[in-house]
Design a protein around this motif. Structure first.
Motif, PDB file in Angstrom:
ATOM      1  N   ARG A 165      -1.464   9.911  -8.203  1.00  0.00           N
ATOM      2  CA  ARG A 165      -1.028  11.286  -7.963  1.00  0.00           C
ATOM      3  C   ARG A 165      -2.159  12.114  -7.381  1.00  0.00           C
ATOM      4  N   ASP A 166      -3.373  11.982  -7.968  1.00  0.00           N
ATOM      5  CA  ASP A 166      -4.515  12.749  -7.471  1.00  0.00           C
ATOM      6  C   ASP A 166      -4.909  12.306  -6.073  1.00  0.00           C
ATOM      7  N   SER A 167      -4.837  10.996  -5.808  1.00  0.00           N
ATOM      8  CA  SER A 167      -5.162  10.495  -4.466  1.00  0.00           C
ATOM      9  C   SER A 167      -4.221  11.080  -3.428  1.00  0.00           C
ATOM     10  N   ILE A 168      -2.909  11.131  -3.760  1.00  0.00           N
ATOM     11  CA  ILE A 168      -1.915  11.695  -2.827  1.00  0.00           C
ATOM     12  C   ILE A 168      -2.162  13.184  -2.630  1.00  0.00           C
ATOM     13  N   ASN A 169      -2.554  13.893  -3.715  1.00  0.00           N
ATOM     14  CA  ASN A 169      -2.843  15.327  -3.585  1.00  0.00           C
ATOM     15  C   ASN A 169      -4.030  15.558  -2.673  1.00  0.00           C
ATOM     16  N   ASN A 170      -5.064  14.682  -2.754  1.00  0.00           N
ATOM     17  CA  ASN A 170      -6.213  14.814  -1.853  1.00  0.00           C
ATOM     18  C   ASN A 170      -5.798  14.620  -0.413  1.00  0.00           C
ATOM     19  N   GLU A 171      -4.885  13.658  -0.174  1.00  0.00           N
ATOM     20  CA  GLU A 171      -4.393  13.449   1.189  1.00  0.00           C
ATOM     21  C   GLU A 171      -3.616  14.667   1.682  1.00  0.00           C
ATOM     22  N   GLU A 172      -2.952  15.389   0.741  1.00  0.00           N
ATOM     23  CA  GLU A 172      -2.233  16.606   1.134  1.00  0.00           C
ATOM     24  C   GLU A 172      -3.209  17.667   1.629  1.00  0.00           C
ATOM     25  N   ASP A 220     -12.246   2.535  -7.916  1.00  0.00           N
ATOM     26  CA  ASP A 220     -11.310   3.197  -8.831  1.00  0.00           C
ATOM     27  C   ASP A 220     -10.169   3.845  -8.080  1.00  0.00           C
ATOM     28  N   GLY A 221      -9.797   3.261  -6.933  1.00  0.00           N
ATOM     29  CA  GLY A 221      -8.678   3.787  -6.152  1.00  0.00           C
ATOM     30  C   GLY A 221      -9.047   4.924  -5.241  1.00  0.00           C
ATOM     31  N   GLU A 222     -10.401   5.256  -5.102  1.00  0.00           N
ATOM     32  CA  GLU A 222     -10.794   6.350  -4.219  1.00  0.00           C
ATOM     33  C   GLU A 222     -10.546   5.948  -2.771  1.00  0.00           C
ATOM     34  N   LYS A 223     -10.151   6.954  -1.959  1.00  0.00           N
ATOM     35  CA  LYS A 223      -9.861   6.670  -0.557  1.00  0.00           C
ATOM     36  C   LYS A 223     -11.107   6.832   0.294  1.00  0.00           C
ATOM     37  N   GLY A 224     -11.365   5.863   1.196  1.00  0.00           N
ATOM     38  CA  GLY A 224     -12.429   5.968   2.181  1.00  0.00           C
ATOM     39  C   GLY A 224     -11.818   6.006   3.567  1.00  0.00           C
ATOM     40  N   GLY A 226       0.807  -1.223   0.000  1.00  0.00           N
ATOM     41  CA  GLY A 226       0.000   0.000   0.000  1.00  0.00           C
ATOM     42  C   GLY A 226       0.833   1.263   0.000  1.00  0.00           C
ATOM     43  N   LEU A 227       2.005   1.264  -0.682  1.00  0.00           N
ATOM     44  CA  LEU A 227       2.911   2.426  -0.721  1.00  0.00           C
ATOM     45  C   LEU A 227       2.531   3.291  -1.920  1.00  0.00           C
ATOM     46  N   LYS A 228       1.645   4.243  -1.708  1.00  0.00           N
ATOM     47  CA  LYS A 228       1.047   4.981  -2.811  1.00  0.00           C
ATOM     48  C   LYS A 228       2.060   5.844  -3.572  1.00  0.00           C
ATOM     49  N   GLU A 229       3.020   6.480  -2.855  1.00  0.00           N
ATOM     50  CA  GLU A 229       4.002   7.313  -3.543  1.00  0.00           C
ATOM     51  C   GLU A 229       4.890   6.471  -4.461  1.00  0.00           C
ATOM     52  N   GLN A 230       5.279   5.268  -3.996  1.00  0.00           N
ATOM     53  CA  GLN A 230       6.104   4.402  -4.836  1.00  0.00           C
ATOM     54  C   GLN A 230       5.289   3.880  -6.030  1.00  0.00           C
ATOM     55  N   ILE A 231       3.993   3.589  -5.821  1.00  0.00           N
ATOM     56  CA  ILE A 231       3.136   3.176  -6.941  1.00  0.00           C
ATOM     57  C   ILE A 231       3.073   4.287  -7.981  1.00  0.00           C
ATOM     58  N   SER A 280     -11.904  15.908  -6.490  1.00  0.00           N
ATOM     59  CA  SER A 280     -11.193  14.915  -7.303  1.00  0.00           C
ATOM     60  C   SER A 280     -11.786  14.827  -8.708  1.00  0.00           C
ATOM     61  N   ASN A 281     -13.071  15.261  -8.890  1.00  0.00           N
ATOM     62  CA  ASN A 281     -13.681  15.216 -10.224  1.00  0.00           C
ATOM     63  C   ASN A 281     -12.899  16.058 -11.222  1.00  0.00           C
ATOM     64  N   PHE A 282     -12.351  17.191 -10.784  1.00  0.00           N
ATOM     65  CA  PHE A 282     -11.696  18.101 -11.694  1.00  0.00           C
ATOM     66  C   PHE A 282     -10.496  17.460 -12.378  1.00  0.00           C
ATOM     67  N   SER A 283      -9.752  16.579 -11.641  1.00  0.00           N
ATOM     68  CA  SER A 283      -8.609  15.923 -12.260  1.00  0.00           C
ATOM     69  C   SER A 283      -9.073  15.010 -13.379  1.00  0.00           C
TER      70      SER A 283
END
Length: 563
Positions: A236-243, A518-522, A200-205, A353-356
Motif C-alpha cells: 500500500r505504501d509503495s503504491i502511495n509513493n508511486e502516486e 524490503d519491497g522498496e522501489k528503485g 509484478g501486479l502490486k495493486e492485486q498483491i 516512506s519512513n513515516f509509514s
C-alpha cells in the motif's frame, strides 16, 4: 486539415483529463468533434463522444455520460463496427451501474458479450462476464456473482490475462468468504497472490494480502493474519509513493499540453505567412495584366513590389529564427525541469516512506502500552520532520534558482556538512530495517564543491545502500584522503550488483528498475545523477561489488586549496 486540428484537440483534451482539468478537457473534446464533423469523419466524431462520456462519468454526471455513449453507439451501429460497439456497451453499462439502474447495466453487458462472442474476442467476453458478476456482488446476489465471476476467470485463463485473473479472483474470494466458504476463499486468494507476485501486479498483491489478513484473523490464525497485514502495508505504501511520482508526472503533462498548443499556434502562423506571400504574388500578376501598355510604369511597379516581397521574406525569416530559438529554449528548460523533478521525487521517496513505518511502530506501542518507546518515537518523528523540511527547502530553492542548466556554485565546505545531514535524514530508514549505520562523520577535510549537488550525491548513495541491504545489515560512510581529493566511501554488506549491470551502472542503457530488500522501489535515476554531479564538481566515482556480499562506492571530491 480539419482532421489534423481535431486530432490535436483530442491530444490536448487527454492531457487536461490526465491533469485533472476535466472541464477544460470537455471543451477540447467538443471542439475536436466539430472539426471532425466538418470533414464528415464519423469515426473521429464517435471517438470524441466516447471521450466525453468517459469524462462526464469521472465527474459523476452519469446522465451526460450515458447521453454521449449513446451517440457513439448510434454511429458504430451505422458503421457496423462490432468491436468498438461492444466497447461502448461496456462503458455505458458502468454508468448505468453507478446510477443504480441495474437492469439497464445488465442488458448492455449482455449485448457487449454477444458481440464479443460473434467475433471470438475472448478477453472482451470475459470482461463482460466479470463486470456482470461484480454487479451481482454489489447487490448481494452472491450465487449469481459466483457464477459469472467463475466463468470470467475460466475464459481469462485460456488467454493468459494475468491482471484480470488476479483481480476477479480477489473479488470472487470476497463473495465466497461472505457465503462462509472460508477455505475456498483462502485458496483462491493465495492463487491470486502467487499470480500477482509472478507478474509484478502490486495493486492485486495489496488487495489479496489485505483479504488474506482478514480471513486468517476471522479463523484466529493471528500469525498469518499479521504476516499478510504487513505485506498489505508494504505494498500500500509503495503504491502511495508511486502516486506522488504520478502527481509530479501530471505537472509535466500540463506543461507538455501547453507546448502542444504552442506548436499548433506556430503552424497556424506559418500558414498565415504563406497566404500573405501568395497574396503578394497575385498582386504582381494582376498589376502586370492591367498595366501592360504602360511598360515604364509596370517596370517601376514591379521593382517596388519586388522589394516589398524581399522585405516580407526577410521579416518572415527573422520571425522564424526567433520562433525556432524560443522553441529550442523551451525544450532545454523542459529537459532541465524533468531532471529536477526526477531528483526531487527520488530524494523524497525514502524519507517520506519512513513515516509509514513509524506509524506502524506507534500502533504496536499503543497496543502494548509502552509509553517510554512512544516518547522516543515522538522525538524521532520531530527530528525527521525537521530534517525532511530542510531537505525539501534545499531541493526547491536549488530548483527555483536554475536557469535552464544545473547550477554550479562551488565553495569551501567541510566533509561533515556534506555527510551528517544525510545521515540524520536517513536514520529512520536504517532503524526501520534494523540496519547499523554510521551515526556521524568526523573529518578535518575541507572540499571545494557545490554544496547542493555534492550533498545530493552522498544522499543518493547512502539511500541506495540502505535500500539494497537486508535487515540486520551494515552501512558505513567514511571520509579519507587520497592525493588532492577527499574520498567519501559508502560501503554496505547488502545484496550487491549483478555483473551484467555493472557495465551500464551509471548510464540509462538496459533495465533500470530494481526492487530493494524490503519491497522498496528503485527507478534507476540515482546513479546516473551521481555520475553527472560528481563530474560537475570535477571529481570521479568508482565502484566495486560482489553479489550477496555488498558494494563499495568511492566518490572523489577535490580538496580546498588556499591561494
Amino acid at each position: 486539415m480539419n482532421n489534423l486540428i481535431g486530432a490535436a484537440q483530442i491530444v490536448m483534451g487527454d492531457g487536461q483529463r490526465l491533469s485533472g482539468n476535466l472541464k477544460t478537457a470537455i471543451r477540447h473534446y467538443v471542439d475536436a468533434a466539430k472539426y471532425y464533423q466538418f470533414d464528415d469523419d464519423s469515426v473521429g466524431v464517435s471517438t470524441c463522444y466516447l471521450s466525453l462520456g468517459g469524462t462526464y462519468h469521472v465527474l459523476g454526471d452519469y446522465d451526460k455520460s450515458i447521453e454521449y455513449y449513446k451517440r457513439s453507439i448510434d454511429i458504430y451501429l451505422s458503421l457496423n463496427d462490432t468491436l468498438r460497439l461492444a466497447s461502448a456497451y461496456l462503458n455505458i453499462s458502468e454508468s448505468y451501474r453507478k446510477e443504480m439502474n441495474i437492469d439497464s447495466a445488465i442488458i448492455y453487458l449482455d449485448e457487449a458479450k454477444s458481440f464479443y462472442d460473434k467475433i471470438n474476442y475472448t478477453i472482451g467476453s470475459a470482461y463482460a462476464l466479470g463486470n456482470k458478476g461484480l454487479i451481482y456482488k454489489n447487490i448481494n446476489e452472491s450465487s449469481l456473482a459466483v457464477k459469472y465471476l467463475s466463468e470470467a476467470i475460466l475464459l481469462l485463463k485460456e488467454v493468459g490475462d494475468s491482471y484480470s485473473i488476479s483481480y476477479f479472483s480477489v473479488e470472487l474470494s470476497h463473495v465466497l468468504a461472505e457465503q462462509g466458504h472460508f477455505r475456498e476463499a483462502i485458496e483462491l486468494d493465495i492463487e491470486a497472490l502467487k499470480l500477482a507476485r509472478k507478474e509484478g501486479l502490486k495493486e492485486q498483491i495489496r488487495d489479496a494480502s489485505l483479504q488474506l489478513s482478514e480471513l486468517y484473523s476471522s479463523q484466529s490464525n493471528f500469525k498469518k493474519a499479521h504476516y499478510f497485514q504487513s505485506q498489505y502495508i508494504t505494498y500500500r505504501d509503495s503504491i502511495n509513493n508511486e502516486e506522488t511520482v504520478r502527481k509530479m508526472a501530471d505537472l509535466r503533462t500540463e506543461f507538455e499540453v501547453g507546448l502542444k498548443q504552442a506548436e499548433v499556434d506556430l503552424k497556424q502562423k506559418e500558414v498565415d505567412l504563406l497566404q500573405k506571400e501568395a497574396y503578394i504574388s497575385r498582386v504582381l500578376l494582376a498589376a502586370g495584366g492591367v498595366f501592360v501598355i504602360l511598360l515604364l510604369v509596370v517596370v517601376v511597379v514591379l521593382w517596388q513590389l519586388y522589394h516589398m516581397k524581399v522585405r516580407a521574406a526577410n521579416v518572415v525569416r527573422r520571425k522564424r529564427q526567433v520562433i525556432e530559438g524560443q522553441h529550442r529554449r523551451v525544450l532545454q528548460l523542459n529537459a532541465t525541469k524533468d531532471r529536477f523533478f526526477s531528483i526531487i521525487s527520488h530524494d523524497l521517496r525514502g524519507p517520506i516512506s519512513n513515516f509509514s513505518g513509524v506509524a506502524g511502530l506507534i500502533q504496536l506501542y499503543i497496543e502494548d502500552g509502552d509509553y517510554v518507546e512512544l516518547k522516543r518515537i515522538g522525538r524521532i518523528l520531530e527530528n525527521s520532520s525537521h530534517e525532511l523540511s530542510t531537505l525539501l527547502d534545499n531541493l526547491l530553492d536549488w530548483a527555483m534558482n536554475q536557469q535552464g542548466v544545473f547550477p554550479y556554485d562551488p565553495e569551501e565546505v567541510s566533509a561533515e556538512e556534506i555527510c551528517n545531514p544525510t545521515l540524520r535524514v536517513l536514520s529512520n530508514s536504517a532503524n526501520a530495517k534494523n540496519i547499523t549505520m554510521t551515526e556521524e562523520v568526523h573529518s578535518e577535510y575541507m572540499v571545494y564543491v557545490d554544496v547542493n549537488s555534492a550533498t545530493t550525491t552522498i544522499r543518493n548513495l547512502v539511500s541506495n545502500a540502505l535500500k539494497f541491504t537486508p535487515e540486520g545489515g551494515t552501512v558505513t560512510l567514511t571520509v579519507e584522503r587520497e592525493g588532492d581529493y577527499a574520498v567519501f566511501v559508502v560501503e554496505d554488506n547488502g545484496i550487491g550488483i549483478p555483473e551484467d549491470k555493472m557495465k551500464n551502472l551509471f548510464g540509462f542503457d538496459g533495465e533500470r528498475k530494481r526492487w530493494g530488500t524490503d519491497g522498496e522501489k528503485g527507478v534507476g535515476l540515482g546513479l546516473n545523477l551521481v555520475r553527472e554531479f560528481v563530474e560537475l564538481n570535477k571529481g570521479k566515482v568508482t565502484v566495486t561489488s560482489k553479489e550477496s556480499q555488498g558494494s563499495c562506492f568511492r566518490v572523489y571530491f577535490p580538496l580546498f586549496v588556499e591561494e
